[in-house]
Design a protein around this motif. Structure first.
Motif, PDB file in Angstrom:
ATOM      1  N   HIS A  55      11.958   9.139   1.285  1.00  0.00           N
ATOM      2  CA  HIS A  55      11.860   7.709   0.975  1.00  0.00           C
ATOM      3  C   HIS A  55      10.459   7.217   1.315  1.00  0.00           C
ATOM      4  O   HIS A  55       9.829   7.681   2.277  1.00  0.00           O
ATOM      5  N   TYR A  56       9.974   6.251   0.548  1.00  0.00           N
ATOM      6  CA  TYR A  56       8.666   5.668   0.835  1.00  0.00           C
ATOM      7  C   TYR A  56       8.695   4.992   2.200  1.00  0.00           C
ATOM      8  O   TYR A  56       9.666   4.349   2.583  1.00  0.00           O
ATOM      9  N   TRP A  57       7.579   5.151   2.920  1.00  0.00           N
ATOM     10  CA  TRP A  57       7.515   4.752   4.331  1.00  0.00           C
ATOM     11  C   TRP A  57       6.237   3.951   4.539  1.00  0.00           C
ATOM     12  O   TRP A  57       5.140   4.464   4.392  1.00  0.00           O
ATOM     13  N   TYR A  58       6.395   2.666   4.854  1.00  0.00           N
ATOM     14  CA  TYR A  58       5.257   1.759   4.927  1.00  0.00           C
ATOM     15  C   TYR A  58       4.934   1.361   6.360  1.00  0.00           C
ATOM     16  O   TYR A  58       4.487   0.253   6.628  1.00  0.00           O
ATOM     17  N   ASP A  59       5.139   2.266   7.282  1.00  0.00           N
ATOM     18  CA  ASP A  59       4.928   1.957   8.698  1.00  0.00           C
ATOM     19  C   ASP A  59       3.453   1.728   9.024  1.00  0.00           C
ATOM     20  O   ASP A  59       3.094   0.802   9.750  1.00  0.00           O
ATOM     21  N   LYS A  60       2.586   2.588   8.536  1.00  0.00           N
ATOM     22  CA  LYS A  60       1.147   2.512   8.812  1.00  0.00           C
ATOM     23  C   LYS A  60       0.377   2.763   7.521  1.00  0.00           C
ATOM     24  O   LYS A  60       0.896   3.350   6.575  1.00  0.00           O
ATOM     25  N   PRO A  61      -0.901   2.343   7.477  1.00  0.00           N
ATOM     26  CA  PRO A  61      -1.742   2.674   6.317  1.00  0.00           C
ATOM     27  C   PRO A  61      -1.963   4.183   6.197  1.00  0.00           C
ATOM     28  O   PRO A  61      -1.444   4.970   6.994  1.00  0.00           O
ATOM     29  N   ILE A  62      -2.809   4.564   5.282  1.00  0.00           N
ATOM     30  CA  ILE A  62      -2.848   5.943   4.827  1.00  0.00           C
ATOM     31  C   ILE A  62      -3.779   6.867   5.595  1.00  0.00           C
ATOM     32  O   ILE A  62      -3.587   8.082   5.605  1.00  0.00           O
ATOM     33  N   PHE A  63      -4.802   6.335   6.284  1.00  0.00           N
ATOM     34  CA  PHE A  63      -5.894   7.197   6.742  1.00  0.00           C
ATOM     35  C   PHE A  63      -5.426   8.279   7.714  1.00  0.00           C
ATOM     36  O   PHE A  63      -5.806   9.449   7.583  1.00  0.00           O
ATOM     37  N   PHE A  64      -4.600   7.915   8.695  1.00  0.00           N
ATOM     38  CA  PHE A  64      -4.161   8.923   9.662  1.00  0.00           C
ATOM     39  C   PHE A  64      -3.292   9.975   8.989  1.00  0.00           C
ATOM     40  O   PHE A  64      -3.367  11.165   9.327  1.00  0.00           O
ATOM     41  N   TYR A  65      -2.472   9.558   8.035  1.00  0.00           N
ATOM     42  CA  TYR A  65      -1.664  10.535   7.295  1.00  0.00           C
ATOM     43  C   TYR A  65      -2.564  11.478   6.495  1.00  0.00           C
ATOM     44  O   TYR A  65      -2.287  12.679   6.409  1.00  0.00           O
ATOM     45  N   TRP A  66      -3.627  10.950   5.909  1.00  0.00           N
ATOM     46  CA  TRP A  66      -4.569  11.814   5.203  1.00  0.00           C
ATOM     47  C   TRP A  66      -5.168  12.849   6.138  1.00  0.00           C
ATOM     48  O   TRP A  66      -5.269  14.031   5.797  1.00  0.00           O
ATOM     49  N   MET A  67      -5.585  12.405   7.311  1.00  0.00           N
ATOM     50  CA  MET A  67      -6.201  13.326   8.259  1.00  0.00           C
ATOM     51  C   MET A  67      -5.221  14.420   8.694  1.00  0.00           C
ATOM     52  O   MET A  67      -5.563  15.611   8.744  1.00  0.00           O
ATOM     53  N   THR A  68      -4.000  14.021   9.009  1.00  0.00           N
ATOM     54  CA  THR A  68      -3.007  14.994   9.461  1.00  0.00           C
ATOM     55  C   THR A  68      -2.626  15.935   8.332  1.00  0.00           C
ATOM     56  O   THR A  68      -2.491  17.160   8.535  1.00  0.00           O
ATOM     57  N   ALA A  69      -2.459  15.405   7.129  1.00  0.00           N
ATOM     58  CA  ALA A  69      -2.132  16.251   5.977  1.00  0.00           C
ATOM     59  C   ALA A  69      -3.271  17.226   5.689  1.00  0.00           C
ATOM     60  O   ALA A  69      -3.028  18.398   5.339  1.00  0.00           O
ATOM     61  N   LEU A  70      -4.518  16.762   5.821  1.00  0.00           N
ATOM     62  CA  LEU A  70      -5.666  17.650   5.627  1.00  0.00           C
ATOM     63  C   LEU A  70      -5.645  18.781   6.645  1.00  0.00           C
ATOM     64  O   LEU A  70      -5.932  19.945   6.316  1.00  0.00           O
ATOM     65  N   ALA A  71      -5.306  18.454   7.888  1.00  0.00           N
ATOM     66  CA  ALA A  71      -5.208  19.495   8.921  1.00  0.00           C
ATOM     67  C   ALA A  71      -4.112  20.494   8.579  1.00  0.00           C
ATOM     68  O   ALA A  71      -4.271  21.706   8.806  1.00  0.00           O
TER      69      ALA A  71
END
Length: 529
Positions: A55-71
């Motif tokens: 499900h779509y999750w709007y808890d926080k903006p995208i930048f930290f998720y981008w960093m973690t996904a990149l890792a």
């Protein structure tokens, strides 16, 4: 400062912030949400709309998720990958503070300020945690540091770095990234009665730069998800946090006083002395730089104290100006400590380390606050003297000793604690038994989903559903994990905690067979009748 001290500082910082990160398990209930969301981003291929449990999750903006996904793309779905960017941004914050302190005063002040930050207990913990705060800390601090450098020196590049950093702060945490820094800047200009600086701040081009960082993702999210994104992100996760306490027990006037005395350990003992000194000076005799740093720290403290929802990490941004202020004071008043005191303290921290290990290994520590206390005491006893020895060859041996101590602390205390707060063992149990869908009776553990990739459905009684179903502008909107009722449980496999096993069996009119178990979990399979 000799070059070898700077090399030692950053070598120690890198060692401390990255050591043990591959062994610290993903814990519930906060870290696992970020880790699972980034994992689903990689698996789904959707790098724009964060989602969790599909499900779509709007808890926080995208930048930290981008960093973690990149890792995760670089290192796989591992604990080290999850903690890679928090540690990297923590290292960046040490460098930013060291450079900033050197620019504001001198190299000695910058060096000691960076050591104060590095040795503060909250910085150490957050830089190893899978949460947004280490990243926000870097960008928020950069925003205000470069504002003041631009205000003082008038260089255009400082202003533009400020605007870009503010944009990334908003992309990391939301509107608070620019609103709070803007409030601090406005109050400082009021205090200085200096509005002419607005003509030099490149407001139009700088605002466009900030918007270029922020607007694209927010605009795409609104175009894709419309009012759902607006209501949940801005309504629940921003407005609701400010007006309705998520944890009412923490909404007390002394909350952040206690939190920050602990966060600044071992330097919190210097705060009363420094505050008394500044009070005696009076606001008219304070240096301009002291005014700005004090205002920065106080506004962060007061702002979040006024918010209804309180978290330990909310006032974390004040650690940057506090480290600059205390580092400057220590740089001007540094004494040496004799060898006998070092031996005494070394023996003391050894005993405390053993005591803390015993408490964690015997599960005598059950909450974050109780975990922080022995950790802060251990660090505080040792580091109380480390940074007094900032001259001569002694600093090399002391820095090496602190690095060894922290690494010992990670493996003897932090890793066992993370094992208590994680359901990795459940995730491995599901994977080993090749179970892709399972009902869970008891407290829901998102970390089990991260480690297993199984669909885990929360089981509850029908009478509990009405209070659980997500509603707009309510904290129930965070209940996005799948659920089903016990009365209509459609799942062939169920996992229960060992403590709730008897209660679960007593409530069932079906027959269940134990197929796997450990000290924490029992996996059941429905018997065919």
């Amino acid at each position: 400062m000799p070059r070898k001290y700077w090399l030692l500082l950053f070598a120690a910082a890198a060692a401390l912030l990255f050591a043990g990160n591959g062994s610290l398990l993903i814990t519930d209930s906060v870290e696992s949400n970020y880790a699972l969301t980034a994992k689903e981003m990689v698996l789904s291929g959707d790098w724009l709309s964060p989602q969790i449990y599909g499900h779509y999750w709007y808890d926080k903006p995208i930048f930290f998720y981008w960093m973690t996904a990149l890792a995760y793309k670089m290192f796989g779905f591992t604990e080290f990958a999850s903690r890679f960017f928090p540690a990297l941004f923590g290292l960046g914050s040490v460098a930013l503070l060291a450079w900033g302190g050197s620019k504001l005063e001198n190299a000695r002040s910058g060096f000691i300020s960076a050591l104060v930050l590095l040795s503060s207990v909250e910085f150490f913990l957050i830089s190893k945690s899978v949460i947004t705060d280490a990243v926000l800390f870097f960008f928020f601090s950069a925003t205000l540091l470069f504002f003041y450098l631009g205000y003082r020196d008038g260089r255009a590049r400082y202003w533009y770095i400020m605007y870009a950093a503010a944009g990334f702060a908003v992309l990391t945490k939301g509107p608070i990234g620019v609103l709070l820094s803007g409030l601090i800047i406005t109050l400082f200009l009021l205090w200085q009665r200096d509005w002419h600086v607005l003509k030099r701040m490149h407001l139009v081009s700088g605002t466009l730069l900030c918007a270029a960082v922020v607007v694209p993702w927010y605009a795409v999210m609104y175009s894709l998800h419309g009012s759902d994104f607006i209501n949940t992100f801005f309504g629940t996760h921003n407005f609701l946090r400010a007006t309705v306490s998520e944890h009412p027990r923490d909404d007390v006037i002394y909350y952040y006083t206690l939190v920050n005395l602990l966060a600044l350990f071992p330097w919190s003992g210097l705060v009363p002395r420094a505050a008394y000194k500044w009070w005696r000076q009076g606001h008219r005799s304070l240096e301009e730089q002291q005014k700005f740093l004090l205002l920065w720290a106080l506004v962060v403290f007061i702002f979040f104290q006024c918010m209804a929802t309180k978290y330990i990490t909310y006032t974390y941004p004040l650690l940057f100006p506090a480290s600059l202020l205390l580092g400057s004071m220590l740089a001007k008043h540094t004494d040496c400590v004799d060898g006998g005191y070092m031996i005494f303290v070394g023996g003391g921290f050894g005993l405390l380390l053993v005591g803390a290990w015993f408490a964690v290994s015997h599960q005598l520590i059950a909450s974050e606050l109780l975990f922080l206390l022995p950790l802060a005491l251990i660090i505080g006893v040792m580091l109380d003297y480390i940074l007094r020895l900032v001259t001569g060859e002694r600093v090399c041996s002391i820095a090496a000793m602190s690095a060894v101590f922290y690494i010992a602390l990670i493996f003897s205390l932090a890793i066992p604690f993370s094992e208590q707060r994680s359901a990795k063992n459940l995730g491995e149990m599901l994977t080993e038994n090749d179970v892709h869908e399972v009902g869970l009776y008891g407290k829901y553990h998102t970390s089990a989903v991260f480690y297993s990739s199984s669909k885990i459905v929360k089981l509850m009684h029908e009478r509990e559903v009405a209070g659980y179903v997500p509603k707009d502008f309510s904290w129930t909107s965070k209940n996005v994990m799948p659920y089903a009722t016990l009365e209509r449980n459609p799942y062939r496999f169920v996992v229960v905690t060992t403590k709730s096993y008897d209660r679960f069996i007593a409530q069932q009119n079906k027959k269940w067979q134990v197929i796997d178990a450990d000290n924490s979990w029992i996996m059941l399979r429905m018997k065919h009748i």
